[in-house]
Design a protein around this motif. Structure first.
Motif, PDB file in Angstrom:
ATOM      1  N   LEU A  82      -8.444  12.247   0.324  1.00 39.96           N
ATOM      2  CA  LEU A  82      -7.269  11.390   0.484  1.00 39.96           C
ATOM      3  C   LEU A  82      -7.089  10.363  -0.633  1.00 39.96           C
ATOM      4  O   LEU A  82      -6.012   9.787  -0.761  1.00 39.96           O
ATOM      5  N   MET A  83      -8.141  10.135  -1.412  1.00 44.22           N
ATOM      6  CA  MET A  83      -8.140   9.020  -2.360  1.00 44.22           C
ATOM      7  C   MET A  83      -8.606   9.441  -3.743  1.00 44.22           C
ATOM      8  O   MET A  83      -9.254  10.464  -3.897  1.00 44.22           O
ATOM      9  N   GLU A  84      -8.304   8.597  -4.725  1.00 44.46           N
ATOM     10  CA  GLU A  84      -8.896   8.780  -6.042  1.00 44.46           C
ATOM     11  C   GLU A  84     -10.360   8.369  -5.933  1.00 44.46           C
ATOM     12  O   GLU A  84     -10.675   7.291  -5.426  1.00 44.46           O
ATOM     13  N   THR A  85     -11.254   9.260  -6.380  1.00 51.93           N
ATOM     14  CA  THR A  85     -12.687   8.994  -6.254  1.00 51.93           C
ATOM     15  C   THR A  85     -13.431   9.294  -7.547  1.00 51.93           C
ATOM     16  O   THR A  85     -12.934   9.998  -8.425  1.00 51.93           O
ATOM     17  N   PRO A  91     -14.852   5.674  -3.737  1.00 47.25           N
ATOM     18  CA  PRO A  91     -13.474   5.402  -4.121  1.00 47.25           C
ATOM     19  C   PRO A  91     -13.414   4.675  -5.471  1.00 47.25           C
ATOM     20  O   PRO A  91     -14.250   3.818  -5.749  1.00 47.25           O
ATOM     21  N   VAL A  92     -12.427   5.024  -6.272  1.00 49.84           N
ATOM     22  CA  VAL A  92     -12.155   4.235  -7.467  1.00 49.84           C
ATOM     23  C   VAL A  92     -11.652   2.892  -6.955  1.00 49.84           C
ATOM     24  O   VAL A  92     -10.652   2.829  -6.237  1.00 49.84           O
ATOM     25  N   SER A  93     -12.379   1.847  -7.263  1.00 44.96           N
ATOM     26  CA  SER A  93     -12.113   0.531  -6.695  1.00 44.96           C
ATOM     27  C   SER A  93     -12.176  -0.514  -7.796  1.00 44.96           C
ATOM     28  O   SER A  93     -13.121  -0.541  -8.577  1.00 44.96           O
ATOM     29  N   THR A  94     -11.165  -1.362  -7.841  1.00 39.85           N
ATOM     30  CA  THR A  94     -11.119  -2.426  -8.838  1.00 39.85           C
ATOM     31  C   THR A  94     -11.197  -3.772  -8.129  1.00 39.85           C
ATOM     32  O   THR A  94     -10.311  -4.089  -7.321  1.00 39.85           O
ATOM     33  N   PRO A  95     -12.251  -4.558  -8.392  1.00 37.53           N
ATOM     34  CA  PRO A  95     -12.334  -5.868  -7.760  1.00 37.53           C
ATOM     35  C   PRO A  95     -11.231  -6.781  -8.285  1.00 37.53           C
ATOM     36  O   PRO A  95     -10.824  -6.676  -9.441  1.00 37.53           O
ATOM     37  N   LEU A  96     -10.766  -7.670  -7.414  1.00 40.56           N
ATOM     38  CA  LEU A  96      -9.737  -8.628  -7.790  1.00 40.56           C
ATOM     39  C   LEU A  96     -10.331 -10.030  -7.836  1.00 40.56           C
ATOM     40  O   LEU A  96     -11.196 -10.379  -7.026  1.00 40.56           O
TER      41      LEU A  96
END
Length: 103
Positions: A82-85, A91-96
């Motif tokens: 379901l996600m970009e991984t 998961p491809v995750s970018t901290p904010l």
């Protein structure tokens, strides 16, 4: 401590993503709680599929440090369609960076 990050949902997967989270595994929920996460919300921007995740965490840990746990790895594999991984299904995750908070 507050933590936020963004992830990317694949087009057309919105309903299934929400369904799977509505049925979150009790063992995953317990693991998150044990790691200090006491408030976890994910928002969806439907036009782009961008997911905005927000957590309140006791201490410094949060969910982002649980990647070595077998329960988390199983969840990642379950959600990977379901996600970009990344290749390990995380998961491809970018901290904010927090730039404003109103009490």
């Amino acid at each position: 401590m507050r933590k936020a990050f963004v992830m990317q949902l694949k087009k057309g997967c919105e309903a299934e993503y929400q369904k799977r989270h509505n049925e979150i595994w009790p063992e995953l929920k317990a693991l998150l709680s044990e790691s200090g996460v006491f408030d976890y919300t994910i928002f969806l921007e439907r036009e782009t599929g961008k997911l905005f995740a927000f957590q309140q965490v006791k201490g410094q840990a949060g969910s982002q440090g649980l990647g070595g746990n077998p329960i988390v790895q199983k969840w990642w594999a379950y959600m990977a369609d379901l996600m970009e991984t990344h290749p390990d299904n995380s998961p491809v995750s970018t901290p904010l960076e927090e730039v404003f908070h109103m009490d």
